[in-house]
Design a protein around this motif. Structure first.
Motif, PDB file in Angstrom:
ATOM      1  N   ASP A   1       0.874  -1.173   0.000  1.00 37.22           N
ATOM      2  CA  ASP A   1       0.000   0.000   0.000  1.00 37.22           C
ATOM      3  C   ASP A   1       0.912   1.224   0.000  1.00 37.22           C
ATOM      4  O   ASP A   1       1.611   1.483   0.983  1.00 37.22           O
ATOM      5  CB  ASP A   1      -0.893  -0.011   1.248  1.00 37.22           C
ATOM      6  CG  ASP A   1      -1.789   1.216   1.335  1.00 37.22           C
ATOM      7  OD1 ASP A   1      -1.922   1.937   0.325  1.00 37.22           O
ATOM      8  OD2 ASP A   1      -2.364   1.450   2.418  1.00 37.22           O
ATOM      9  N   VAL A   2       0.968   1.937  -1.123  1.00 37.83           N
ATOM     10  CA  VAL A   2       1.804   3.137  -1.207  1.00 37.83           C
ATOM     11  C   VAL A   2       1.051   4.277  -0.529  1.00 37.83           C
ATOM     12  O   VAL A   2       0.076   4.800  -1.065  1.00 37.83           O
ATOM     13  CB  VAL A   2       2.139   3.489  -2.668  1.00 37.83           C
ATOM     14  CG1 VAL A   2       2.962   4.781  -2.715  1.00 37.83           C
ATOM     15  CG2 VAL A   2       2.907   2.353  -3.329  1.00 37.83           C
ATOM     16  N   VAL A   3       1.494   4.641   0.661  1.00 37.09           N
ATOM     17  CA  VAL A   3       0.764   5.630   1.464  1.00 37.09           C
ATOM     18  C   VAL A   3       1.141   7.061   1.112  1.00 37.09           C
ATOM     19  O   VAL A   3       0.432   7.998   1.485  1.00 37.09           O
ATOM     20  CB  VAL A   3       0.980   5.375   2.967  1.00 37.09           C
ATOM     21  CG1 VAL A   3       0.380   4.034   3.371  1.00 37.09           C
ATOM     22  CG2 VAL A   3       2.463   5.423   3.338  1.00 37.09           C
ATOM     23  N   ALA A   4       2.250   7.246   0.389  1.00 37.15           N
ATOM     24  CA  ALA A   4       2.640   8.584  -0.071  1.00 37.15           C
ATOM     25  C   ALA A   4       3.659   8.429  -1.180  1.00 37.15           C
ATOM     26  O   ALA A   4       4.463   7.492  -1.182  1.00 37.15           O
ATOM     27  CB  ALA A   4       3.216   9.428   1.069  1.00 37.15           C
ATOM     28  N   ALA A   5       3.615   9.364  -2.142  1.00 33.63           N
ATOM     29  CA  ALA A   5       4.599   9.413  -3.226  1.00 33.63           C
ATOM     30  C   ALA A   5       5.014  10.867  -3.382  1.00 33.63           C
ATOM     31  O   ALA A   5       4.183  11.722  -3.730  1.00 33.63           O
ATOM     32  CB  ALA A   5       4.020   8.863  -4.516  1.00 33.63           C
ATOM     33  N   VAL A   6       6.272  11.177  -3.090  1.00 35.06           N
ATOM     34  CA  VAL A   6       6.743  12.564  -3.056  1.00 35.06           C
ATOM     35  C   VAL A   6       7.900  12.745  -4.029  1.00 35.06           C
ATOM     36  O   VAL A   6       8.437  11.762  -4.571  1.00 35.06           O
ATOM     37  CB  VAL A   6       7.179  12.953  -1.633  1.00 35.06           C
ATOM     38  CG1 VAL A   6       6.022  12.800  -0.645  1.00 35.06           C
ATOM     39  CG2 VAL A   6       8.366  12.094  -1.184  1.00 35.06           C
ATOM     40  N   ASP A   7       8.287  14.017  -4.241  1.00 37.93           N
ATOM     41  CA  ASP A   7       9.302  14.269  -5.256  1.00 37.93           C
ATOM     42  C   ASP A   7      10.566  14.938  -4.734  1.00 37.93           C
ATOM     43  O   ASP A   7      11.426  15.321  -5.528  1.00 37.93           O
ATOM     44  CB  ASP A   7       8.719  15.086  -6.408  1.00 37.93           C
ATOM     45  CG  ASP A   7       8.246  16.472  -5.967  1.00 37.93           C
ATOM     46  OD1 ASP A   7       8.434  16.820  -4.777  1.00 37.93           O
ATOM     47  OD2 ASP A   7       7.678  17.192  -6.811  1.00 37.93           O
ATOM     48  N   ASP A   8      10.713  15.081  -3.419  1.00 40.67           N
ATOM     49  CA  ASP A   8      11.982  15.602  -2.905  1.00 40.67           C
ATOM     50  C   ASP A   8      12.231  15.078  -1.497  1.00 40.67           C
ATOM     51  O   ASP A   8      11.349  14.503  -0.857  1.00 40.67           O
ATOM     52  CB  ASP A   8      12.023  17.129  -2.930  1.00 40.67           C
ATOM     53  CG  ASP A   8      10.979  17.793  -2.049  1.00 40.67           C
ATOM     54  OD1 ASP A   8      10.799  17.357  -0.894  1.00 40.67           O
ATOM     55  OD2 ASP A   8      10.333  18.748  -2.511  1.00 40.67           O
ATOM     56  N   ALA A   9      13.475  15.276  -1.029  1.00 41.19           N
ATOM     57  CA  ALA A   9      13.895  14.710   0.253  1.00 41.19           C
ATOM     58  C   ALA A   9      13.173  15.352   1.434  1.00 41.19           C
ATOM     59  O   ALA A   9      12.877  14.676   2.428  1.00 41.19           O
ATOM     60  CB  ALA A   9      15.405  14.857   0.418  1.00 41.19           C
ATOM     61  N   THR A  10      12.875  16.637   1.339  1.00 39.40           N
ATOM     62  CA  THR A  10      12.179  17.312   2.434  1.00 39.40           C
ATOM     63  C   THR A  10      10.799  16.715   2.656  1.00 39.40           C
ATOM     64  O   THR A  10      10.404  16.408   3.791  1.00 39.40           O
ATOM     65  CB  THR A  10      12.052  18.817   2.146  1.00 39.40           C
ATOM     66  OG1 THR A  10      13.367  19.381   1.996  1.00 39.40           O
ATOM     67  CG2 THR A  10      11.330  19.526   3.274  1.00 39.40           C
ATOM     68  N   ASP A  11      10.048  16.538   1.561  1.00 40.37           N
ATOM     69  CA  ASP A  11       8.721  15.944   1.675  1.00 40.37           C
ATOM     70  C   ASP A  11       8.803  14.476   2.095  1.00 40.37           C
ATOM     71  O   ASP A  11       7.909  13.974   2.780  1.00 40.37           O
ATOM     72  CB  ASP A  11       7.976  16.064   0.346  1.00 40.37           C
ATOM     73  CG  ASP A  11       7.497  17.484   0.075  1.00 40.37           C
ATOM     74  OD1 ASP A  11       7.538  18.315   1.001  1.00 40.37           O
ATOM     75  OD2 ASP A  11       7.097  17.764  -1.076  1.00 40.37           O
ATOM     76  N   LEU A  12       9.876  13.799   1.699  1.00 40.60           N
ATOM     77  CA  LEU A  12      10.051  12.409   2.113  1.00 40.60           C
ATOM     78  C   LEU A  12      10.165  12.309   3.625  1.00 40.60           C
ATOM     79  O   LEU A  12       9.470  11.510   4.261  1.00 40.60           O
ATOM     80  CB  LEU A  12      11.309  11.826   1.455  1.00 40.60           C
ATOM     81  CG  LEU A  12      11.787  10.469   2.002  1.00 40.60           C
ATOM     82  CD1 LEU A  12      10.717   9.408   1.851  1.00 40.60           C
ATOM     83  CD2 LEU A  12      13.086  10.051   1.305  1.00 40.60           C
ATOM     84  N   LEU A  13      11.032  13.105   4.220  1.00 37.89           N
ATOM     85  CA  LEU A  13      11.228  13.044   5.663  1.00 37.89           C
ATOM     86  C   LEU A  13       9.951  13.437   6.407  1.00 37.89           C
ATOM     87  O   LEU A  13       9.621  12.840   7.444  1.00 37.89           O
ATOM     88  CB  LEU A  13      12.388  13.940   6.084  1.00 37.89           C
ATOM     89  CG  LEU A  13      13.772  13.520   5.562  1.00 37.89           C
ATOM     90  CD1 LEU A  13      14.828  14.529   5.987  1.00 37.89           C
ATOM     91  CD2 LEU A  13      14.130  12.126   6.043  1.00 37.89           C
ATOM     92  N   ALA A  14       9.214  14.398   5.856  1.00 38.10           N
ATOM     93  CA  ALA A  14       7.954  14.800   6.482  1.00 38.10           C
ATOM     94  C   ALA A  14       6.928  13.680   6.405  1.00 38.10           C
ATOM     95  O   ALA A  14       6.204  13.409   7.378  1.00 38.10           O
ATOM     96  CB  ALA A  14       7.413  16.059   5.794  1.00 38.10           C
ATOM     97  N   ALA A  15       6.850  13.000   5.255  1.00 36.36           N
ATOM     98  CA  ALA A  15       5.898  11.899   5.091  1.00 36.36           C
ATOM     99  C   ALA A  15       6.230  10.737   6.021  1.00 36.36           C
ATOM    100  O   ALA A  15       5.338  10.122   6.615  1.00 36.36           O
ATOM    101  CB  ALA A  15       5.885  11.432   3.645  1.00 36.36           C
ATOM    102  N   VAL A  16       7.502  10.453   6.170  1.00 36.42           N
ATOM    103  CA  VAL A  16       7.920   9.365   7.057  1.00 36.42           C
ATOM    104  C   VAL A  16       7.542   9.682   8.498  1.00 36.42           C
ATOM    105  O   VAL A  16       7.017   8.825   9.224  1.00 36.42           O
ATOM    106  CB  VAL A  16       9.436   9.119   6.924  1.00 36.42           C
ATOM    107  CG1 VAL A  16       9.934   8.224   8.060  1.00 36.42           C
ATOM    108  CG2 VAL A  16       9.752   8.483   5.579  1.00 36.42           C
ATOM    109  N   ALA A  17       7.808  10.902   8.930  1.00 34.67           N
ATOM    110  CA  ALA A  17       7.484  11.288  10.301  1.00 34.67           C
ATOM    111  C   ALA A  17       5.986  11.234  10.562  1.00 34.67           C
ATOM    112  O   ALA A  17       5.544  10.816  11.635  1.00 34.67           O
ATOM    113  CB  ALA A  17       8.019  12.696  10.582  1.00 34.67           C
ATOM    114  N   ALA A  18       5.184  11.630   9.565  1.00 28.36           N
ATOM    115  CA  ALA A  18       3.742  11.689   9.765  1.00 28.36           C
ATOM    116  C   ALA A  18       3.068  10.334   9.620  1.00 28.36           C
ATOM    117  O   ALA A  18       2.101  10.025  10.334  1.00 28.36           O
ATOM    118  CB  ALA A  18       3.125  12.664   8.757  1.00 28.36           C
TER     119      ALA A  18
END
Length: 243
Positions: free
Chosen positions: A50-67
């Motif tokens: 289940d892909v819960v988020a798909a982002v395009d930069d490292a900043t959004d990646l770290l935010a998605a992981v934390a959330a």
């Protein structure tokens, strides 16, 4: 028991008779829209992710992981803003701050330097695959499950470069390994169990165990238990200075 081979695994679910697993929750980070959405669709169509988020930069990646606290992350090695090694930096940050989350870094580069940089502070729960690996869904799913379980995965092309690089260095103890031991070493570095190595090399598990013990002895490495520890030992050796 020998693990099922890639040809035996199903891209649509578990083997017959196996309990159905809950889908793994994955975050994808990739700045190329077509690659990002193609990977999302490929994984979700498998029924195992289940892909819960798909982002395009490292900043959004770290935010998605934390959330979202996913089970695993798949990230490109180069992303905005610098298109350098943001994926590697993010992977190491995630493993430090969220040690329960596995991370796979995808790269177009088989240069061993990227792999050694990724594994600089440890290898557990980390994978380094070439982007062409995405085409093999079974292998990609197996890699995700491995890092989620805390094991390590290294693309075989990268492992080959690491080994060849060390062999070319005249002082390398790898030159003391017999050809079969070198084959087993490569399989170990790819994260395979003794049973899986035996199946691939058409040898008994006891024969593989003898080769593994010989490898550890010749390289001066303790015979640590567990696949991820074995990979850590191999990679630690391969990236060490020849002196």
């Amino acid at each position: 028991m020998t693990a099922p081979s890639a040809s035996q695994r199903s891209s649509t679910g578990p083997l017959k008779g196996e309990p159905r697993r809950e889908p793994l929750r994955v975050v994808i980070a990739e700045d190329n829209y077509l690659v990002r959405e193609g990977t999302r669709r490929l994984l979700e169509d498998s029924g195992e992710v289940d892909v819960v988020a798909a982002v395009d930069d490292a900043t959004d990646l770290l935010a998605a992981v934390a959330a979202l606290q996913p089970d695993a992350v798949i990230t490109d090695i180069r992303m905005p803003p610098g298109h350098g090694t943001e994926g590697i930096d993010a992977a190491r940050t995630i493993r430090r701050d969220h040690p329960g989350i596995g991370v796979i870094v995808l790269s177009q580069h088989s240069d061993a330097a990227y792999a050694t940089e990724l594994f600089r502070d440890g290898t557990e729960g980390l994978g380094y695959l070439l982007k062409m690996s995405i085409a093999d869904l079974d292998e990609l799913l197996a890699a995700i499950r491995s890092v989620v379980a805390g094991r390590s995965v290294v693309d075989p092309v990268v492992v080959q470069r690491l080994v060849d690089q060390r062999v070319r260095q005249g002082a390398s103890p790898l030159q003391t390994l017999a050809p079969r031991e070198r084959e087993v070493l490569r399989e170990m570095a790819e994260g395979r169990t003794n049973a899986a190595i035996g199946a691939r090399l058409h040898l008994s598990e006891s024969a593989i165990e003898k080769n593994v013990n010989a490898i550890f002895t010749k390289l001066g490495l303790g015979a640590e238990q567990g696949v991820s520890r074995r990979v850590a030992a191999v990679l630690a050796y391969l990236r060490a200075d020849p002196d």
